[in-house]
Design a protein around this motif. Sequence first.
Motif, mmCIF file in Angstrom:
data_model
loop_
_atom_site.group_PDB
_atom_site.id
_atom_site.type_symbol
_atom_site.label_atom_id
_atom_site.label_comp_id
_atom_site.label_asym_id
_atom_site.label_seq_id
_atom_site.Cartn_x
_atom_site.Cartn_y
_atom_site.Cartn_z
ATOM 1 N N THR A 1 12.334 16.834 -5.456
ATOM 2 C CA THR A 1 13.721 16.778 -4.999
ATOM 3 C C THR A 1 14.719 17.320 -6.025
ATOM 4 O OG1 THR A 1 13.967 14.499 -5.806
ATOM 5 C CG2 THR A 1 13.216 14.795 -3.525
ATOM 6 N N GLU B 1 5.563 11.830 2.358
ATOM 7 C CA GLU B 1 6.799 11.296 2.932
ATOM 8 C C GLU B 1 7.634 12.425 3.545
ATOM 9 O OE1 GLU B 1 10.857 8.919 1.497
ATOM 10 O OE2 GLU B 1 9.401 9.643 0.021
ATOM 11 N N GLY C 1 20.068 12.196 4.780
ATOM 12 C CA GLY C 1 19.247 13.158 4.071
ATOM 13 C C GLY C 1 19.783 13.388 2.672
ATOM 14 N N ILE C 2 19.058 14.144 1.895
ATOM 15 C CA ILE C 2 19.448 14.464 0.529
ATOM 16 C C ILE C 2 20.468 15.593 0.551
ATOM 17 C CG2 ILE C 2 18.645 15.428 -1.664
ATOM 18 C CD1 ILE C 2 16.028 13.960 -1.269
ATOM 19 N N ARG D 1 13.578 19.818 6.881
ATOM 20 C CA ARG D 1 12.604 18.718 6.909
ATOM 21 C C ARG D 1 11.509 19.073 5.907
ATOM 22 N NH1 ARG D 1 7.830 17.564 9.816
ATOM 23 N NH2 ARG D 1 7.606 15.386 10.507
ATOM 24 N N THR E 1 8.191 17.786 3.361
ATOM 25 C CA THR E 1 7.130 16.805 3.158
ATOM 26 C C THR E 1 6.830 16.701 1.669
ATOM 27 O OG1 THR E 1 6.155 17.348 5.306
ATOM 28 C CG2 THR E 1 4.790 16.107 3.767
ATOM 29 N N SER E 2 7.010 15.521 1.114
ATOM 30 C CA SER E 2 6.788 15.319 -0.320
ATOM 31 C C SER E 2 5.298 15.347 -0.638
ATOM 32 C CB SER E 2 7.375 13.972 -0.743
ATOM 33 O OG SER E 2 6.574 12.911 -0.242
ATOM 34 N N VAL F 1 11.109 13.935 4.338
ATOM 35 C CA VAL F 1 12.444 13.837 3.751
ATOM 36 C C VAL F 1 13.352 14.876 4.407
ATOM 37 C CG1 VAL F 1 13.810 14.023 1.638
ATOM 38 C CG2 VAL F 1 11.486 13.069 1.552
ATOM 39 N N HIS F 2 14.499 14.450 4.907
ATOM 40 C CA HIS F 2 15.493 15.375 5.436
ATOM 41 C C HIS F 2 16.491 15.722 4.328
ATOM 42 C CE1 HIS F 2 14.033 13.838 9.371
ATOM 43 N NE2 HIS F 2 14.299 15.073 9.746
ATOM 44 N N SER F 3 17.075 16.901 4.431
ATOM 45 C CA SER F 3 18.056 17.337 3.444
ATOM 46 C C SER F 3 19.044 18.279 4.124
ATOM 47 C CB SER F 3 17.373 18.049 2.273
ATOM 48 O OG SER F 3 16.677 19.208 2.721
ATOM 49 N N THR G 1 21.904 10.634 -1.277
ATOM 50 C CA THR G 1 21.595 10.575 0.146
ATOM 51 C C THR G 1 22.843 10.297 0.966
ATOM 52 O OG1 THR G 1 19.343 9.800 -0.286
ATOM 53 C CG2 THR G 1 20.229 9.406 1.917
#
Length: 214
Positions: free
Chosen positions: A71, A146, A59-60, A139, A141-142, A148-150, A34
């Motif tokens: 991920t 959740e 983000g990742i 952006r 959504t897990s 999660v940005h990457s 991250t």
Amino acid sequence: MCSRYEAPEADQLMHAFGVAPEHEMQSELWPGYTGPFLRAPQASDPDDEAAPSIEALTGIFGLLPFWAKDTKLARRTYNARSETADSKPSFRSAWRQAQHCIIPAKAIYEPDWRSGKAVPTRIARADGGLMSIAGLWERWTSPSGEIVHSYSMLTINADDHPLMREYHRPGSEKRMVVILPNGALKDWLTAPASESRAFMRQYPADRLQAEPKP
């Protein structure tokens, strides 16, 4: 292509860009880690002159499109070839929607194979400033809900670049990340998709310095 880089500290980000993520950041980043990235604010009115022009998030490192199952995909999507980003499933949504970002870095690492062995080499700006690497953000959504940005670094061919052509395995295509000049940062963040490729340029070799780190 770049799979390891050094992220700046929060105070360096504040000094260079006037913003920094709220969350704690790691200093050395690999795919799946991250790190910080910068983008144009998503909630502000573009006609409001008082609105901030940039925001910082974490983000990742490795883009996660909406269809990613987990991920782990980030281990393969940390670099995006600018020539094909508009058609590759992992990147095409972010490219077509002009989800541009800046990935700040103190330095990147590339393998130097000229000795016959891969020697990690630290590459940084010669003036000591932060690198502003052009990237795409997403952006995701897990499965648990959740958000999660990457992000992913955009790359271009470097076969003819005086410095970056020396890296990667012999016989392989030479690539380099797109390092934006300081004067192009705001334009990159707000550019439409139709103008994205105009920013895909090599950074001058004389503005970079390389140091072996065996």
